[in-house]
Design an enzyme around this catalytic site. Structure first.
Site, PDB file in Angstrom:
ATOM      1  N   LYS A 146       2.022  -3.580   7.254  1.00  0.00           N
ATOM      2  CA  LYS A 146       2.159  -3.754   5.802  1.00  0.00           C
ATOM      3  C   LYS A 146       3.604  -3.482   5.364  1.00  0.00           C
ATOM      4  O   LYS A 146       4.136  -4.162   4.492  1.00  0.00           O
ATOM      5  CB  LYS A 146       1.201  -2.830   5.045  1.00  0.00           C
TER       6      LYS A 146
ATOM      7  N   THR B  64       0.826  -1.208   0.000  1.00  0.00           N
ATOM      8  CA  THR B  64       0.000   0.000   0.000  1.00  0.00           C
ATOM      9  C   THR B  64       0.862   1.259   0.000  1.00  0.00           C
ATOM     10  O   THR B  64       1.987   1.244   0.517  1.00  0.00           O
ATOM     11  CB  THR B  64      -0.912  -0.001   1.251  1.00  0.00           C
ATOM     12  N   ASP B  65       0.301   2.345  -0.510  1.00  0.00           N
ATOM     13  CA  ASP B  65       1.025   3.627  -0.467  1.00  0.00           C
ATOM     14  C   ASP B  65       1.209   4.116   0.972  1.00  0.00           C
ATOM     15  O   ASP B  65       2.046   4.982   1.241  1.00  0.00           O
ATOM     16  CB  ASP B  65       0.329   4.698  -1.322  1.00  0.00           C
ATOM     17  N   GLU B  66       0.405   3.544   1.905  1.00  0.00           N
ATOM     18  CA  GLU B  66       0.474   4.020   3.286  1.00  0.00           C
ATOM     19  C   GLU B  66       1.810   3.697   3.941  1.00  0.00           C
ATOM     20  O   GLU B  66       2.142   4.278   4.978  1.00  0.00           O
ATOM     21  CB  GLU B  66      -0.691   3.446   4.097  1.00  0.00           C
TER      22      GLU B  66
ATOM     23  N   TYR C 245      -1.581  -0.501  11.150  1.00  0.00           N
ATOM     24  CA  TYR C 245      -1.825  -1.173   9.864  1.00  0.00           C
ATOM     25  C   TYR C 245      -0.654  -0.964   8.910  1.00  0.00           C
ATOM     26  O   TYR C 245      -0.084  -1.923   8.378  1.00  0.00           O
ATOM     27  CB  TYR C 245      -3.123  -0.645   9.221  1.00  0.00           C
TER      28      TYR C 245
HETATM   29  P1  NAD Z   1     -10.166  -6.719   2.560  1.00  0.00           P
HETATM   30  O1  NAD Z   1     -10.085  -6.417   4.017  1.00  0.00           O
HETATM   31  O2  NAD Z   1     -11.409  -6.400   1.808  1.00  0.00           O
HETATM   32  O3  NAD Z   1      -9.923  -8.293   2.348  1.00  0.00           O
HETATM   33  C1  NAD Z   1      -8.890  -8.988   2.985  1.00  0.00           C
HETATM   34  C2  NAD Z   1      -9.086 -10.478   2.697  1.00  0.00           C
HETATM   35  O4  NAD Z   1      -7.977 -11.197   3.281  1.00  0.00           O
HETATM   36  C3  NAD Z   1     -10.365 -11.055   3.302  1.00  0.00           C
HETATM   37  O5  NAD Z   1     -10.994 -11.913   2.360  1.00  0.00           O
HETATM   38  C4  NAD Z   1      -9.858 -11.841   4.501  1.00  0.00           C
HETATM   39  O6  NAD Z   1     -10.682 -12.947   4.843  1.00  0.00           O
HETATM   40  C5  NAD Z   1      -8.496 -12.302   4.017  1.00  0.00           C
HETATM   41  N1  NAD Z   1      -7.557 -12.584   5.111  1.00  0.00           N
HETATM   42  C6  NAD Z   1      -7.269 -11.791   6.176  1.00  0.00           C
HETATM   43  N2  NAD Z   1      -6.352 -12.391   6.951  1.00  0.00           N
HETATM   44  C7  NAD Z   1      -6.034 -13.576   6.357  1.00  0.00           C
HETATM   45  C8  NAD Z   1      -5.119 -14.617   6.660  1.00  0.00           C
HETATM   46  N3  NAD Z   1      -4.372 -14.580   7.780  1.00  0.00           N
HETATM   47  N4  NAD Z   1      -5.032 -15.666   5.825  1.00  0.00           N
HETATM   48  C9  NAD Z   1      -5.816 -15.726   4.704  1.00  0.00           C
HETATM   49  N5  NAD Z   1      -6.695 -14.775   4.366  1.00  0.00           N
HETATM   50  C10 NAD Z   1      -6.797 -13.709   5.180  1.00  0.00           C
HETATM   51  O7  NAD Z   1      -8.898  -6.051   1.912  1.00  0.00           O
HETATM   52  P2  NAD Z   1      -8.734  -5.253   0.541  1.00  0.00           P
HETATM   53  O8  NAD Z   1      -9.165  -3.860   0.744  1.00  0.00           O
HETATM   54  O9  NAD Z   1      -9.314  -6.037  -0.575  1.00  0.00           O
HETATM   55  O10 NAD Z   1      -7.148  -5.223   0.410  1.00  0.00           O
HETATM   56  C11 NAD Z   1      -6.468  -6.292  -0.245  1.00  0.00           C
HETATM   57  C12 NAD Z   1      -4.974  -6.032  -0.193  1.00  0.00           C
HETATM   58  O11 NAD Z   1      -4.688  -4.799  -0.849  1.00  0.00           O
HETATM   59  C13 NAD Z   1      -4.429  -5.890   1.230  1.00  0.00           C
HETATM   60  O12 NAD Z   1      -3.154  -6.496   1.275  1.00  0.00           O
HETATM   61  C14 NAD Z   1      -4.319  -4.397   1.430  1.00  0.00           C
HETATM   62  O13 NAD Z   1      -3.293  -4.071   2.354  1.00  0.00           O
HETATM   63  C15 NAD Z   1      -3.978  -3.949   0.025  1.00  0.00           C
HETATM   64  N6  NAD Z   1      -4.376  -2.569  -0.319  1.00  0.00           N
HETATM   65  C16 NAD Z   1      -5.669  -2.144  -0.110  1.00  0.00           C
HETATM   66  C17 NAD Z   1      -6.041  -0.859  -0.474  1.00  0.00           C
HETATM   67  C18 NAD Z   1      -7.461  -0.361  -0.285  1.00  0.00           C
HETATM   68  O14 NAD Z   1      -7.710   0.829  -0.484  1.00  0.00           O
HETATM   69  N7  NAD Z   1      -8.414  -1.210   0.067  1.00  0.00           N
HETATM   70  C19 NAD Z   1      -5.092   0.005  -1.041  1.00  0.00           C
HETATM   71  C20 NAD Z   1      -3.784  -0.451  -1.242  1.00  0.00           C
HETATM   72  C21 NAD Z   1      -3.449  -1.749  -0.881  1.00  0.00           C
HETATM   73  P1  TYD Z   2     -10.043   4.872   4.823  1.00  0.00           P
HETATM   74  O1  TYD Z   2     -11.081   4.504   3.807  1.00  0.00           O
HETATM   75  O2  TYD Z   2     -10.104   4.272   6.175  1.00  0.00           O
HETATM   76  O3  TYD Z   2      -8.646   4.600   4.126  1.00  0.00           O
HETATM   77  P2  TYD Z   2      -7.140   4.959   4.621  1.00  0.00           P
HETATM   78  O4  TYD Z   2      -7.170   5.316   6.041  1.00  0.00           O
HETATM   79  O5  TYD Z   2      -6.484   3.647   4.400  1.00  0.00           O
HETATM   80  O6  TYD Z   2      -6.679   6.055   3.731  1.00  0.00           O
HETATM   81  O7  TYD Z   2     -10.050   6.451   5.008  1.00  0.00           O
HETATM   82  C1  TYD Z   2      -9.884   7.325   3.904  1.00  0.00           C
HETATM   83  C2  TYD Z   2      -9.860   8.719   4.444  1.00  0.00           C
HETATM   84  O8  TYD Z   2     -11.152   9.024   4.982  1.00  0.00           O
HETATM   85  C3  TYD Z   2      -8.885   8.921   5.581  1.00  0.00           C
HETATM   86  O9  TYD Z   2      -8.298  10.230   5.485  1.00  0.00           O
HETATM   87  C4  TYD Z   2      -9.737   8.829   6.820  1.00  0.00           C
HETATM   88  C5  TYD Z   2     -11.080   9.389   6.351  1.00  0.00           C
HETATM   89  N1  TYD Z   2     -12.265   8.832   7.034  1.00  0.00           N
HETATM   90  C6  TYD Z   2     -13.192   9.685   7.647  1.00  0.00           C
HETATM   91  O10 TYD Z   2     -13.037  10.927   7.614  1.00  0.00           O
HETATM   92  N2  TYD Z   2     -14.259   9.135   8.283  1.00  0.00           N
HETATM   93  C7  TYD Z   2     -14.448   7.795   8.356  1.00  0.00           C
HETATM   94  O11 TYD Z   2     -15.443   7.349   8.995  1.00  0.00           O
HETATM   95  C8  TYD Z   2     -13.503   6.927   7.715  1.00  0.00           C
HETATM   96  C9  TYD Z   2     -13.677   5.444   7.763  1.00  0.00           C
HETATM   97  C10 TYD Z   2     -12.425   7.497   7.060  1.00  0.00           C
END
Ligand code: NAD
Ligand code: TYD
Length: 335
Positions: free
Chosen positions: A149, A121-123, A145
């Site tokens: 990561k 992630t970019d985070e 988190y």
């Molecule tokens: P999500 O929370 O929707 O899904 C996570 C999945 O992983 C779920 O199906 C969960 O059951 C499974 N899981 C969790 N722990 C596990 C374990 N120990 N073993 C096997 N399976 C397990 O997540 P997402 O938003 O789809 O993110 C997917 C990936 O992309 C993650 O690695 C996250 O860090 C990365 N990512 C997400 C975002 C975003 O904005 N959502 C952005 C950048 C990177």
């Molecule tokens: P989020 O979707 O949790 O993603 P990330 O923290 O991984 O960037 O949050 C996106 C942005 O929105 C972040 O700046 C936090 C803000 N946010 C709120 O203001 N209220 C909320 O209830 C949530 C969940 C996020």
């Protein structure tokens, strides 16, 4: 290719599984089915001849070794993925995002897979006031988190340096689209609007995120998987910076709801002010984001409007307990 995708029942993972099958690959989806893992997300491919599901934890070496038989490439997306949950209760984050990643990396090395893609992630970079993060910038994560990561991400690069394993790391920006668990900003606010509930904007709402559609994120991971160089990191950025307040106002516009739903609540501790990614390195592999933010967000809002049966059951039980802990006695913002 025969792919092992972990976390394929989650938001991005399920979109990636569908894309991989549509491109003619075979997919084993290994998922622990945590609160965020939803079999309904992959229901439409459950009977596909090239699809197999393994219910397991990436931290279980024996189960992972079994699932790796005959696999060419691993795409590790399984993670505990929500910043606010990591602040409330961090314990699960290092278990999956650090330890689990080490376990699957090492099992993949022993199995001799051709490539391992670590979805990061970019985070991991932390916050940036001006300019955009490049892949060569140091990691400086702010939340439990993003620290976990970063641990997974750095281990993947270490497995390349130490063992010569073919590893590629992608660092994606904030992703939106259908089937996202309604704890993250966009699905939380869309479903709250549809329920007539308030929208808890943290702090002044001027924090900036670089939004990317889930299909563009998945296509970016594919570009890195197919054409990336071993040992390299690729930013998958949307080039689409928006303040949280702007995203909130768009959701209100697309649903026709009133601004009165906005509640300015106490800020998130350690809140990163701005994320912005330079994605030129991935552009060099022929990838560009294709989904316009307004179109993608409007379609996402429409998906949640049309799929109440997907999110209404989620917004009960465990979710209500989480929501109460996260937002229950959150005071007003100090703006
Ligand atoms: P999500 O929370 O929707 O899904 C996570 C999945 O992983 C779920 O199906 C969960 O059951 C499974 N899981 C969790 N722990 C596990 C374990 N120990 N073993 C096997 N399976 C397990 O997540 P997402 O938003 O789809 O993110 C997917 C990936 O992309 C993650 O690695 C996250 O860090 C990365 N990512 C997400 C975002 C975003 O904005 N959502 C952005 C950048 C990177
Ligand atoms: P989020 O979707 O949790 O993603 P990330 O923290 O991984 O960037 O949050 C996106 C942005 O929105 C972040 O700046 C936090 C803000 N946010 C709120 O203001 N209220 C909320 O209830 C949530 C969940 C996020």
């Amino acid at each position: 290719m025969r792919l092992l995708v972990t976390g394929g029942c989650g938001f991005i993972g399920s979109a990636f599984v569908r894309m991989a099958l549509a491109r003619g690959h075979e997919v084993t989806n290994l998922d622990k089915l945590t609160y965020a893992g939803n079999p309904a997300n992959v229901a439409e491919v459950a009977d596909h001849a090239g699809y197999r599901f393994v219910h397991a934890d990436i931290a279980d070496a024996d189960d992972v070794a079994g699932a790796l038989k005959g696999v060419d490439v691993v795409v590790n997306m399984a993670a505990e993925s929500h910043v606010d949950r990591s602040i409330l209760d961090p314990a699960a984050f290092p278990m999956t995002d650090v330890v689990g990643t080490a376990v699957i990396l090492d099992q993949a090395r022993r199995a001799g897979v051709a490539r391992f893609v670590q979805v990061s992630t970019d985070e991991v970079y932390g916050s940036i006031a001006e300019g955009r993060f490049r892949e060569t910038d140091p990691v400086e994560p702010s939340s439990p988190y993003s620290a976990s990561k970063a641990g997974g991400d750095l281990q993947a690069l270490a497995w390349h340096r130490t063992y010569g394993m073919d590893v590629v790391v992608t660092r994606g920006s904030n992703t939106y689209g259908p089937r996202q668990y309604p704890e993250k900003l966009i699905p939380l606010f869309v479903t709250n609007v549809l329920d007539g509930e308030g929208l808890p904007v943290y702090g002044d709402g001027q924090q900036i995120r670089d939004w990317i559609h889930v299909d563009d994120h998945c296509a970016g991971i594919f570009a890195a998987l197919e054409r990336g160089r071993a040992g390299e990191v690729y930013n998958v950025g949307g080039g689409n910076e928006r303040t949280n307040l702007e995203v909130t106002e768009r959701i209100l516009e697309y649903t026709g709801a009133s601004r009165d739903l906005i509640r300015y609540v106490a800020d998130r501790p350690g809140h990163d002010r701005r994320y912005a990614l330079a994605a030129e390195k991935l552009h060099g592999l022929g990838w560009e984001p294709a989904v316009n933010f307004g179109d993608g967000l409007a379609a996402t809002v429409a998906w949640y409007q049309d799929h109440r049966s997907w999110w209404e059951p989620i917004k009960s039980g465990e979710y209500r307990a989480y929501y109460e802990a996260q937002y229950g006695d959150r005071g007003a913002a100090d703006r």
